[in-house]
Design a protein around this motif. Structure first.
Motif, PDB file in Angstrom:
ATOM      1  N   LEU A   1      39.132  82.492 -62.594  1.00  0.00           N
ATOM      2  CA  LEU A   1      38.976  83.520 -63.239  1.00  0.00           C
ATOM      3  C   LEU A   1      38.833  84.786 -63.252  1.00  0.00           C
ATOM      4  CD1 LEU A   1      41.398  82.487 -65.967  1.00  0.00           C
ATOM      5  CD2 LEU A   1      42.583  83.521 -63.685  1.00  0.00           C
ATOM      6  N   THR A   2      37.379  84.734 -63.776  1.00  0.00           N
ATOM      7  CA  THR A   2      36.295  85.455 -63.481  1.00  0.00           C
ATOM      8  C   THR A   2      35.666  86.231 -62.118  1.00  0.00           C
ATOM      9  OG1 THR A   2      35.954  84.875 -65.920  1.00  0.00           O
ATOM     10  CG2 THR A   2      33.920  86.174 -64.706  1.00  0.00           C
ATOM     11  N   LEU A   3      36.228  85.357 -61.233  1.00  0.00           N
ATOM     12  CA  LEU A   3      35.418  85.687 -60.606  1.00  0.00           C
ATOM     13  C   LEU A   3      36.600  86.758 -59.547  1.00  0.00           C
ATOM     14  CD1 LEU A   3      33.878  83.173 -58.971  1.00  0.00           C
ATOM     15  CD2 LEU A   3      32.491  84.279 -59.237  1.00  0.00           C
ATOM     16  N   ILE A   4      37.181  86.220 -59.392  1.00  0.00           N
ATOM     17  CA  ILE A   4      39.041  86.769 -58.904  1.00  0.00           C
ATOM     18  C   ILE A   4      39.082  87.980 -59.708  1.00  0.00           C
ATOM     19  CG2 ILE A   4      41.168  87.300 -59.066  1.00  0.00           C
ATOM     20  CD1 ILE A   4      41.536  84.092 -59.116  1.00  0.00           C
ATOM     21  N   GLN A   5      38.690  88.660 -60.629  1.00  0.00           N
ATOM     22  CA  GLN A   5      38.667  89.943 -61.586  1.00  0.00           C
ATOM     23  C   GLN A   5      37.060  91.159 -60.490  1.00  0.00           C
ATOM     24  OE1 GLN A   5      37.938  89.706 -65.816  1.00  0.00           O
ATOM     25  NE2 GLN A   5      38.080  91.727 -66.037  1.00  0.00           N
ATOM     26  N   SER A   6      36.280  89.880 -60.510  1.00  0.00           N
ATOM     27  CA  SER A   6      34.708  90.334 -60.105  1.00  0.00           C
ATOM     28  C   SER A   6      34.874  90.895 -58.835  1.00  0.00           C
ATOM     29  CB  SER A   6      33.937  89.683 -59.764  1.00  0.00           C
ATOM     30  OG  SER A   6      34.254  88.841 -59.240  1.00  0.00           O
ATOM     31  N   ALA A   7      36.192  90.074 -57.917  1.00  0.00           N
ATOM     32  CA  ALA A   7      36.255  90.581 -56.198  1.00  0.00           C
ATOM     33  C   ALA A   7      37.175  91.754 -56.496  1.00  0.00           C
ATOM     34  CB  ALA A   7      37.127  89.251 -55.768  1.00  0.00           C
ATOM     35  N   GLU A   8      38.108  91.971 -57.333  1.00  0.00           N
ATOM     36  CA  GLU A   8      38.351  93.414 -57.351  1.00  0.00           C
ATOM     37  C   GLU A   8      37.807  94.455 -57.283  1.00  0.00           C
ATOM     38  OE1 GLU A   8      41.048  94.083 -60.596  1.00  0.00           O
ATOM     39  OE2 GLU A   8      41.989  92.134 -60.784  1.00  0.00           O
ATOM     40  N   TYR A   9      36.222  94.457 -57.663  1.00  0.00           N
ATOM     41  CA  TYR A   9      34.692  95.730 -57.519  1.00  0.00           C
ATOM     42  C   TYR A   9      34.522  95.483 -56.305  1.00  0.00           C
ATOM     43  CZ  TYR A   9      36.380  96.461 -62.885  1.00  0.00           C
ATOM     44  OH  TYR A   9      37.144  96.920 -63.710  1.00  0.00           O
ATOM     45  N   PHE A  10      34.322  94.167 -56.073  1.00  0.00           N
ATOM     46  CA  PHE A  10      33.150  93.605 -54.781  1.00  0.00           C
ATOM     47  C   PHE A  10      33.898  92.470 -53.964  1.00  0.00           C
ATOM     48  CE2 PHE A  10      30.444  93.709 -58.964  1.00  0.00           C
ATOM     49  CZ  PHE A  10      29.934  94.735 -57.902  1.00  0.00           C
ATOM     50  N   PRO A  11      35.579  93.481 -53.279  1.00  0.00           N
ATOM     51  CA  PRO A  11      36.456  92.851 -52.804  1.00  0.00           C
ATOM     52  C   PRO A  11      36.136  91.696 -51.120  1.00  0.00           C
ATOM     53  CG  PRO A  11      36.634  95.337 -52.037  1.00  0.00           C
ATOM     54  CD  PRO A  11      35.622  94.967 -52.919  1.00  0.00           C
ATOM     55  N   GLU A  12      34.912  92.001 -50.856  1.00  0.00           N
ATOM     56  CA  GLU A  12      33.867  92.001 -49.407  1.00  0.00           C
ATOM     57  C   GLU A  12      32.282  91.419 -50.134  1.00  0.00           C
ATOM     58  OE1 GLU A  12      35.840  92.020 -45.716  1.00  0.00           O
ATOM     59  OE2 GLU A  12      36.875  91.550 -47.691  1.00  0.00           O
ATOM     60  N   GLU A  13      32.672  90.719 -50.801  1.00  0.00           N
ATOM     61  CA  GLU A  13      31.071  89.735 -51.025  1.00  0.00           C
ATOM     62  C   GLU A  13      30.971  88.067 -50.861  1.00  0.00           C
ATOM     63  OE1 GLU A  13      27.994  89.519 -52.214  1.00  0.00           O
ATOM     64  OE2 GLU A  13      28.258  91.885 -51.796  1.00  0.00           O
ATOM     65  N   ALA A  14      30.632  87.790 -49.964  1.00  0.00           N
ATOM     66  CA  ALA A  14      30.365  86.803 -49.924  1.00  0.00           C
ATOM     67  C   ALA A  14      29.557  85.652 -51.309  1.00  0.00           C
ATOM     68  CB  ALA A  14      28.869  86.430 -48.525  1.00  0.00           C
ATOM     69  N   GLU A  15      29.355  86.692 -51.981  1.00  0.00           N
ATOM     70  CA  GLU A  15      28.720  84.998 -53.120  1.00  0.00           C
ATOM     71  C   GLU A  15      29.760  84.834 -54.139  1.00  0.00           C
ATOM     72  OE1 GLU A  15      24.646  86.296 -55.502  1.00  0.00           O
ATOM     73  OE2 GLU A  15      24.131  87.520 -53.146  1.00  0.00           O
ATOM     74  N   ILE A  16      30.703  85.844 -53.730  1.00  0.00           N
ATOM     75  CA  ILE A  16      31.566  85.469 -54.061  1.00  0.00           C
ATOM     76  C   ILE A  16      32.623  84.964 -53.982  1.00  0.00           C
ATOM     77  CG2 ILE A  16      33.979  86.394 -55.534  1.00  0.00           C
ATOM     78  CD1 ILE A  16      32.852  89.318 -56.223  1.00  0.00           C
ATOM     79  N   GLU A  17      32.233  84.322 -52.564  1.00  0.00           N
ATOM     80  CA  GLU A  17      33.672  83.599 -52.207  1.00  0.00           C
ATOM     81  C   GLU A  17      32.909  82.593 -51.572  1.00  0.00           C
ATOM     82  OE1 GLU A  17      36.786  85.103 -51.168  1.00  0.00           O
ATOM     83  OE2 GLU A  17      36.437  86.932 -51.527  1.00  0.00           O
ATOM     84  N   TYR A  18      31.485  82.288 -52.031  1.00  0.00           N
ATOM     85  CA  TYR A  18      30.916  80.973 -51.585  1.00  0.00           C
ATOM     86  C   TYR A  18      31.098  80.351 -53.025  1.00  0.00           C
ATOM     87  CZ  TYR A  18      29.183  81.551 -47.723  1.00  0.00           C
ATOM     88  OH  TYR A  18      29.008  81.748 -45.834  1.00  0.00           O
ATOM     89  N   ARG A  19      31.442  81.338 -54.013  1.00  0.00           N
ATOM     90  CA  ARG A  19      31.424  80.656 -55.280  1.00  0.00           C
ATOM     91  C   ARG A  19      33.066  79.957 -56.001  1.00  0.00           C
ATOM     92  NH1 ARG A  19      26.862  83.297 -55.921  1.00  0.00           N
ATOM     93  NH2 ARG A  19      25.691  83.290 -57.982  1.00  0.00           N
ATOM     94  N   LEU A  20      33.828  81.251 -55.583  1.00  0.00           N
ATOM     95  CA  LEU A  20      35.713  81.048 -55.488  1.00  0.00           C
ATOM     96  C   LEU A  20      35.406  79.855 -54.427  1.00  0.00           C
ATOM     97  CD1 LEU A  20      36.831  83.797 -55.341  1.00  0.00           C
ATOM     98  CD2 LEU A  20      37.153  82.458 -57.118  1.00  0.00           C
ATOM     99  N   ALA A  21      35.204  79.125 -53.329  1.00  0.00           N
ATOM    100  CA  ALA A  21      35.180  77.951 -52.450  1.00  0.00           C
ATOM    101  C   ALA A  21      34.833  76.941 -53.164  1.00  0.00           C
ATOM    102  CB  ALA A  21      34.440  78.291 -51.350  1.00  0.00           C
ATOM    103  N   GLY A  22      33.064  76.350 -53.868  1.00  0.00           N
ATOM    104  CA  GLY A  22      32.523  75.585 -55.372  1.00  0.00           C
ATOM    105  C   GLY A  22      33.279  75.163 -56.010  1.00  0.00           C
ATOM    106  N   LEU A  23      33.695  75.913 -56.973  1.00  0.00           N
ATOM    107  CA  LEU A  23      34.373  75.880 -58.055  1.00  0.00           C
ATOM    108  C   LEU A  23      36.279  74.644 -57.433  1.00  0.00           C
ATOM    109  CD1 LEU A  23      33.708  78.960 -59.467  1.00  0.00           C
ATOM    110  CD2 LEU A  23      33.698  76.536 -60.512  1.00  0.00           C
ATOM    111  N   HIS A  24      37.038  75.261 -56.839  1.00  0.00           N
ATOM    112  CA  HIS A  24      37.946  75.476 -56.087  1.00  0.00           C
ATOM    113  C   HIS A  24      38.291  73.670 -55.362  1.00  0.00           C
ATOM    114  CE1 HIS A  24      40.983  78.673 -57.182  1.00  0.00           C
ATOM    115  NE2 HIS A  24      40.453  79.028 -56.249  1.00  0.00           N
ATOM    116  N   LEU A  25      36.850  73.486 -54.355  1.00  0.00           N
ATOM    117  CA  LEU A  25      36.501  72.291 -54.510  1.00  0.00           C
ATOM    118  C   LEU A  25      36.447  71.206 -55.166  1.00  0.00           C
ATOM    119  CD1 LEU A  25      34.893  73.431 -50.886  1.00  0.00           C
ATOM    120  CD2 LEU A  25      37.223  72.815 -51.001  1.00  0.00           C
ATOM    121  N   LEU A  26      35.326  71.784 -56.169  1.00  0.00           N
ATOM    122  CA  LEU A  26      35.249  70.630 -57.358  1.00  0.00           C
ATOM    123  C   LEU A  26      36.014  70.604 -58.465  1.00  0.00           C
ATOM    124  CD1 LEU A  26      32.173  72.738 -59.474  1.00  0.00           C
ATOM    125  CD2 LEU A  26      32.703  69.731 -58.375  1.00  0.00           C
ATOM    126  N   LEU A  27      37.325  71.149 -57.976  1.00  0.00           N
ATOM    127  CA  LEU A  27      38.880  70.313 -58.750  1.00  0.00           C
ATOM    128  C   LEU A  27      40.218  70.074 -57.926  1.00  0.00           C
ATOM    129  CD1 LEU A  27      38.694  74.391 -60.624  1.00  0.00           C
ATOM    130  CD2 LEU A  27      38.592  71.783 -61.456  1.00  0.00           C
TER     131      LEU A  27
END
Length: 466
Positions: free
Chosen positions: A392-418
């Motif tokens: 949820l926090t990463l989705i919020q941060s993506a509003e400020y940084f919509p094209e940021e690879a570091e956010i996308e890789y973290r979202l990928a890792g967390l969703h795959l963990l789940l």
């Protein structure tokens, strides 16, 4: 000698008047003495004594225009504008060329916020006055009230042409130039002023300020130096010179300038803090810490002092002490995002993930939207196993940084963990699209995810061969 004699007479008049009040005896004073006594009490804020002196003065000199003009001034001060105006009209009938009548008329209109009318009367006063500087100064002030900075500037310049030593007019000229964003023009004006009045420490000091604002630190130091040559006790000039020397990385010279302010007056926490910072830049850690400690001793409520000590101990990797001092700063200002970020970073270094997460969360709450702050905050949640909150926090941060690879890789890792494969792969493809080289983030932060054959296949399939 003449001035000393005048001052002695003035003091005698005051003593004589105060003695008269105590003994109830009536002494005679000439009208000018009464004027001086009244104005003295007005300057001192003793309106009751001023009124007593005026009453006695008018009893002894009922036809004195000077005293009646002082009476007008007091009526205006008390907002009795109609009475003041009536008295001025009576005086105008007697002395139509008395400039003080027009000045007081202007004062009344100024009080009524009719500043253009006030300027009209002041321009009439110019025809009759011998003190042009004073009237130009008053006109300048009226233009300031009207926010007409250009006209105000010209009036203050005229004032200085009449009285080159009028320091308030000099400050006002510079203020007008700065407000009009004419800093270069202000410097040029001060150059011409200094040609006429080379020993004006104020002019040199103001030049230094302007150069500093333009980041011309060499000329700023030179101007401040001249200011201190003229007045070797000018604390403000030494302080400003220290700041400019710091900018030039002349830390030893800056220390000397700040030390001079301490020699001239009680040490200020600001000067002590800057000396500590200079020693820190010079690598003298012992002296730096000594002055940081002096700073907080001098002003225990100066949060910047505690933060300086915090940063010092962070640099030493002494996180326990750093934590103690950042808490001191937060006790003074608990809404400072930079302090909360330090709190988070120190706790992170100590392995206190819950406290670190709290620190980064507070930093963001108070307006720190830097990418690294968001990522540190998310990483703490990840460490604590709070995967959904991290997402949820990463989705919020993506509003400020919509094209940021570091956010996308973290979202990928967390969703795959789940085991949310579809969402994980969506963000993984985004990350690879934005910056394929940063895929190592997945390996570093989510090693179990990285090792999955399905993830390696997905990366291979969606990575373009170079």
């Amino acid at each position: 000698m003449h001035l000393d004699h005048e001052e002695e007479d003035y003091n005698l008049s005051l003593s004589k008047f105060e003695s008269m009040l105590k003994t109830n005896k009536v002494f005679f004073f000439d009208s000018e003495e009464f004027e001086e006594i009244i104005l003295h009490y007005l300057d001192m804020g003793k309106a009751t004594l001023a009124k007593k002196a005026l009453k006695l003065g008018l009893e002894q000199h009922p036809k004195s225009t000077g005293l009646k003009l002082v009476q007008v001034e007091m009526l205006v001060y008390d907002d009795k504008l109609e009475q003041a105006e009536k008295l001025l009209n009576e005086l105008y009938a007697i002395e139509p060329t008395n400039e003080e009548i027009f000045i007081q008329k202007a004062n009344i209109y100024s009080k009524r916020d009719q500043h253009e009318k006030a300027v009209e009367y002041l321009n009439i006063a110019l025809k009759y006055t011998e003190d042009f500087a004073d009237v130009y100064n008053l006109i300048g002030m009226e233009y300031l009230f009207m926010d007409n900075l250009e006209q105000a500037k010209q009036s203050f310049i005229k004032c200085l042409e009449e009285d080159i030593e009028d320091q308030s007019a000099l400050y006002n000229v510079v203020y007008c130039y700065e407000f009009l964003d004419q800093n270069l023009e202000a410097i040029e004006y001060l150059k011409t002023y200094i040609e006429r009045n080379p020993y004006s420490e104020i002019a040199w000091h103001q030049s230094g300020r302007l150069y500093y604002g333009l980041k011309d630190y060499e000329n700023a130091v030179r101007a401040f130096e001249f200011s201190t040559y003229i007045d070797d006790e000018f604390i403000g000039a030494y302080m400003e010179m220290g700041k400019a020397q710091e900018r030039l990385k002349k830390y030893n010279e800056a220390i000397e300038s700040y030390q001079r302010t301490i020699e001239l007056d009680d040490p200020t926490s600001y000067a002590l803090l800057r000396i500590g910072k200079c020693y820190e830049k010079l690598g003298n850690k012992v002296e730096a810490l000594k002055y940081f400690n002096k700073t907080v001793h001098e002003d225990p409520l100066l949060d910047k002092g505690w933060i300086a000590i915090t940063d010092f101990y962070v640099g030493q990797k002494n996180f326990q002490k750093a934590l103690y001092y950042v808490n001191k700063a937060l006790a003074i200002d608990d809404q400072n995002r930079l302090y909360w970020k330090r709190f988070g970073t120190i706790n992170k270094s100590m392995g206190n993930f819950e406290e670190a997460e709290f620190g980064y969360r507070k930093a963001v709450e108070f307006g720190d939207y830097q990418l690294d702050t968001w990522l540190f905050w998310v990483d703490m949640m990840h460490q604590m196993g709070e995967y959904n909150n991290a997402i949820l926090t990463l989705i919020q941060s993506a509003e400020y940084f919509p094209e940021e690879a570091e956010i996308e890789y973290r979202l990928a890792g967390l969703h795959l963990l789940l085991n949310e494969t579809e969402k994980g792969n969506f963000h993984l493809s985004n990350g690879l699209r934005l910056n394929a080289k940063h895929q190592t983030l997945l390996q570093e932060m989510f090693p179990t995810v990285w090792e999955r054959p399905s993830v390696q296949e997905y990366i291979a399939k969606h990575t373009k061969p170079e």
